[in-house]
Scaffold this motif. Structure first.
Motif, short mmCIF file in Angstrom:
data_model
loop_
_atom_site.label_atom_id
_atom_site.label_comp_id
_atom_site.label_asym_id
_atom_site.label_seq_id
_atom_site.Cartn_x
_atom_site.Cartn_y
_atom_site.Cartn_z
N SER A 1 9.61 85.15 50.07
CA SER A 1 8.77 84.10 51.46
C SER A 1 9.22 82.60 50.55
O SER A 1 8.66 82.33 49.06
CB SER A 1 7.83 84.69 51.59
N SER B 1 17.49 84.12 54.29
CA SER B 1 15.99 84.34 55.70
C SER B 1 15.65 84.44 56.49
O SER B 1 16.58 82.74 57.10
CB SER B 1 14.88 83.23 55.00
N GLY C 1 5.13 87.02 46.90
CA GLY C 1 6.26 86.74 47.97
C GLY C 1 7.79 87.30 47.76
O GLY C 1 8.72 86.96 48.35
N GLY D 1 7.74 78.27 60.17
CA GLY D 1 7.91 79.83 59.47
C GLY D 1 8.72 79.79 61.68
O GLY D 1 8.46 81.70 61.61
N LYS E 1 11.04 92.39 57.50
CA LYS E 1 11.79 91.20 57.36
C LYS E 1 12.55 90.59 57.82
O LYS E 1 14.04 91.70 57.35
CB LYS E 1 11.77 90.82 56.32
#
Ligand code: FES
Length: 184
Positions: free
Chosen positions: A172, A113, A60, A120, A98
């Motif tokens: 992640s 993020s 991740g 998610g 991403k």
């Protein structure tokens, strides 16, 4: 039927025709077969786990990724950026896309993020900050949670300036937990 000692031993017809399951030899073969197939299953799973499996898993954590020119990032207006992130995956590296949110305040930058820490989904911009369209979690402009089922604030990503470029170290994080825990 007359046997050696002169004893009459009656043998019935259905004694001769009845299938005789699990004689000692049959039982032995059955046990050997069961043990062999169990060993084969365990070996098969292990081989797949250590040879093919790594190709489908990825770390991740990425290295530093170009997130664009500093001058192209507007002040006080969240900018959604799609990064091409290179991550370790089994036998090599893979490039993955991403999404991140970049906020600029003068020469200070914050990078979030865009993955919702609940389950998610991709986080969108909202009037007061950010919102998740899936279950309505909301965060203020500083990424602090203000509502919904998400268990934490927005996940902050490391960033650095490299000349006139902003670079981001994408990671992640585990979903559904209170702390920002990196997925390895
Ligand atoms: S996935 Fe974002 S609130 Fe559930």
């Amino acid at each position: 039927m007359k046997l050696a000692g002169g004893t009459q031993y009656p043998i019935r017809r259905d004694d001769l025709e009845r299938p005789r399951f699990f004689e000692r030899r049959d039982l032995l073969i059955y046990m050997i077969g069961t043990i062999a197939s169990s060993i084969a299953s365990v070996l098969g799973i292990t081989i797949v786990r250590y040879t093919i499996g790594p190709a489908f898993s990825s770390s991740g954590v990425s290295g530093w990724t170009n997130a664009g020119l500093l001058e192209d990032i507007p002040e006080h207006k969240p900018l959604k950026r799609s990064l091409v992130v290179s991550q370790e995956a089994g036998w090599g590296r893979v490039n993955l896309q991403k999404l991140v949110w970049i906020i600029r305040s003068g020469n200070d930058f914050t990078v979030f993020s865009a993955v919702c820490p609940h389950l998610g989904c991709t986080i969108n911009e909202a009037a007061e900050g950010f919102i998740c369209p899936c279950h309505g979690s909301a965060w203020d402009a500083q990424g602090k949670k203000i509502g919904g089922p998400a268990p934490r604030n927005l996940d902050v990503l490391e960033h650095r300036r490299n000349g006139d470029i902003l670079e981001v170290r994408y990671q992640s994080f585990k979903q559904g937990v209170a702390g920002q825990e990196v997925v390895n």
